[in-house]
Design a protein around this motif. Structure first.
Motif, PDB file in Angstrom:
ATOM      1  N   TRP A 203       0.819  -1.389  -0.086  1.00  0.00           N
ATOM      2  CA  TRP A 203       0.075   0.038   0.041  1.00  0.00           C
ATOM      3  C   TRP A 203       0.823   1.144  -0.018  1.00  0.00           C
ATOM      4  O   TRP A 203       0.441   2.446   0.100  1.00  0.00           O
ATOM      5  CB  TRP A 203      -0.829  -0.178   1.136  1.00  0.00           C
ATOM      6  N   GLY A 204       2.042   1.093  -0.184  1.00  0.00           N
ATOM      7  CA  GLY A 204       3.046   2.391  -0.156  1.00  0.00           C
ATOM      8  C   GLY A 204       3.736   2.760   1.287  1.00  0.00           C
ATOM      9  O   GLY A 204       2.901   2.300   2.123  1.00  0.00           O
ATOM     10  N   ILE A 205       4.954   3.425   1.127  1.00  0.00           N
ATOM     11  CA  ILE A 205       5.557   3.516   2.453  1.00  0.00           C
ATOM     12  C   ILE A 205       4.804   4.517   3.390  1.00  0.00           C
ATOM     13  O   ILE A 205       5.021   4.638   4.632  1.00  0.00           O
ATOM     14  CB  ILE A 205       6.960   3.835   1.969  1.00  0.00           C
ATOM     15  N   ARG A 206       4.243   5.621   2.791  1.00  0.00           N
ATOM     16  CA  ARG A 206       3.276   6.391   3.713  1.00  0.00           C
ATOM     17  C   ARG A 206       2.435   5.539   4.584  1.00  0.00           C
ATOM     18  O   ARG A 206       2.258   6.007   5.646  1.00  0.00           O
ATOM     19  CB  ARG A 206       2.538   7.246   2.805  1.00  0.00           C
ATOM     20  N   SER A 207       1.804   4.441   3.785  1.00  0.00           N
ATOM     21  CA  SER A 207       1.018   3.613   4.769  1.00  0.00           C
ATOM     22  C   SER A 207       1.463   3.084   5.991  1.00  0.00           C
ATOM     23  O   SER A 207       0.942   2.752   6.991  1.00  0.00           O
ATOM     24  CB  SER A 207       0.165   2.524   3.867  1.00  0.00           C
ATOM     25  N   ALA A 208       3.047   2.687   5.748  1.00  0.00           N
ATOM     26  CA  ALA A 208       3.744   2.244   6.850  1.00  0.00           C
ATOM     27  C   ALA A 208       3.594   3.169   8.167  1.00  0.00           C
ATOM     28  O   ALA A 208       3.598   2.697   9.165  1.00  0.00           O
ATOM     29  CB  ALA A 208       5.047   1.846   6.604  1.00  0.00           C
ATOM     30  N   TYR A 209       3.308   4.423   8.062  1.00  0.00           N
ATOM     31  CA  TYR A 209       3.452   5.007   9.024  1.00  0.00           C
ATOM     32  C   TYR A 209       1.851   5.473   9.572  1.00  0.00           C
ATOM     33  O   TYR A 209       1.657   5.495  10.643  1.00  0.00           O
ATOM     34  CB  TYR A 209       4.022   6.625   8.914  1.00  0.00           C
ATOM     35  N   GLY A 210       1.002   5.667   8.439  1.00  0.00           N
ATOM     36  CA  GLY A 210      -0.387   5.680   8.782  1.00  0.00           C
ATOM     37  C   GLY A 210      -0.966   4.701   9.585  1.00  0.00           C
ATOM     38  O   GLY A 210      -1.935   4.929  10.379  1.00  0.00           O
ATOM     39  N   ILE A 211      -0.386   3.491   9.488  1.00  0.00           N
ATOM     40  CA  ILE A 211      -1.109   2.387  10.238  1.00  0.00           C
ATOM     41  C   ILE A 211      -0.930   2.412  11.753  1.00  0.00           C
ATOM     42  O   ILE A 211      -1.333   1.823  12.650  1.00  0.00           O
ATOM     43  CB  ILE A 211      -0.333   1.005   9.780  1.00  0.00           C
ATOM     44  N   GLY A 212       0.271   3.315  12.146  1.00  0.00           N
ATOM     45  CA  GLY A 212       0.283   3.671  13.514  1.00  0.00           C
ATOM     46  C   GLY A 212      -0.610   4.189  14.316  1.00  0.00           C
ATOM     47  O   GLY A 212      -0.661   4.331  15.635  1.00  0.00           O
ATOM     48  N   THR A 213      -1.399   5.127  13.474  1.00  0.00           N
ATOM     49  CA  THR A 213      -2.617   5.744  14.188  1.00  0.00           C
ATOM     50  C   THR A 213      -3.535   5.012  15.117  1.00  0.00           C
ATOM     51  O   THR A 213      -3.739   5.472  16.358  1.00  0.00           O
ATOM     52  CB  THR A 213      -3.249   6.514  13.280  1.00  0.00           C
ATOM     53  N   PRO A 214      -4.092   3.982  14.816  1.00  0.00           N
ATOM     54  CA  PRO A 214      -4.718   3.260  15.806  1.00  0.00           C
ATOM     55  C   PRO A 214      -4.025   2.620  16.860  1.00  0.00           C
ATOM     56  O   PRO A 214      -4.445   2.682  18.087  1.00  0.00           O
ATOM     57  CB  PRO A 214      -5.128   1.866  14.829  1.00  0.00           C
ATOM     58  N   PHE A 215      -2.725   2.224  16.788  1.00  0.00           N
ATOM     59  CA  PHE A 215      -2.030   2.027  17.908  1.00  0.00           C
ATOM     60  C   PHE A 215      -1.923   3.143  18.977  1.00  0.00           C
ATOM     61  O   PHE A 215      -1.538   3.069  20.250  1.00  0.00           O
ATOM     62  CB  PHE A 215      -0.476   1.598  17.465  1.00  0.00           C
TER      63      PHE A 215
END
Length: 257
Positions: A203-215
């Motif tokens: 899903w792209g490298i930006r998503s690797a950081y966006g996925i941290g939001t729920p955590f």
């Protein structure tokens, strides 16, 4: 060093004597503190089983462990992939994250002493959330570097605060609680970067950081477990300590001795 065209082998060869000299200068006279607790003689378990309160503390640390790993391992790749940055900018981004994290961690104790662990943690989580959003939506390299600096600030003291909270629990020996927290948290720290690589690949490298939001949201929901009183007020006497010793500890926590 990469910007100057030096090879990794030569770079590391230069770093080794620098680290050796710095270690001798700053840690040559280091002596471990005397043990504060009497040895019970009980055999230490091979695996420290986490209790429910420890798992709650693990939830507090997950966002910091995940995003710290993502920033250390992936920030340079992010800058190169998203903005086609050169070696100097990509290396500087990693250094900026590490510097902001180390600086905040160095001064965090004074804020915890005056306020509370949970209060300081909420501020750190807010900084981490801002950093994630900036990195995810950033249009420019300089903006992304600001985001990584905020991620360094936000991830700086959450794990140490959780360790302190685990050590202060009275249900089991402090060493067992700390070991249980460390085991589970570091598993997340080690598994995080490759899992984020999987997300990035799809899903792209930006998503690797966006996925941290729920955590981060999970950490905010459980951050009250760190304690709501200033750290100095949580110091109490252990077997063999006199009230004068405890009073001196409180002064040391407050920076008065």
């Amino acid at each position: 060093m990469a910007h100057l065209g030096l090879s990794p082998q030569l770079h590391l060869a230069l770093v080794v004597p620098m680290v050796t000299i710095a270690t001798a200068l700053f840690l040559g006279g280091f002596e471990p503190a005397p043990a504060r607790f009497a040895n019970s003689g009980d055999k230490a378990p091979m695996f420290a089983r986490p209790t429910l309160p420890i798992l709650v503390l693990v939830a507090v640390t997950l966002s910091a462990m995940l995003l710290e790993g993502a920033s250390i391992d992936w920030s340079a790749i992010y800058m190169r992939t998203v903005f086609d940055s050169g070696p100097f900018v990509t290396g500087l981004t990693v250094a900026l994250f590490a510097f902001s994290q180390a600086t905040t961690r160095f001064f965090a104790d004074s804020f915890v002493d005056r306020h509370s662990p949970s209060g300081v943690a909420r501020v750190l989580l807010a900084a981490m959330a801002a950093g994630v959003l900036i990195v995810f939506f950033s249009p420019l390299p300089a903006v992304s570097m600001l985001g990584f600096a905020l991620l360094g600030i936000g991830s700086s003291a959450l794990f140490p605060l959780a360790i302190s909270a685990a050590a202060q629990r009275t249900d089991r020996p402090a060493a067992i609680n700390v070991a249980a927290l460390s085991q589970i948290s570091f598993i997340a720290f080690l598994l995080g970067p490759p899992l984020l690589g999987f997300v990035s690949d799809h899903w792209g490298i930006r998503s690797a950081y966006g996925i941290g939001t729920p955590f981060i949201v999970l950490s905010l929901l459980t951050v009250g477990s760190l304690g709501r009183r200033p750290a100095a007020e949580n110091i109490h006497a252990f077997p063999g300590e006199t009230p004068a010793t405890v009073e001196l500890e409180i002064e040391i926590w407050a920076g008065k001795a």
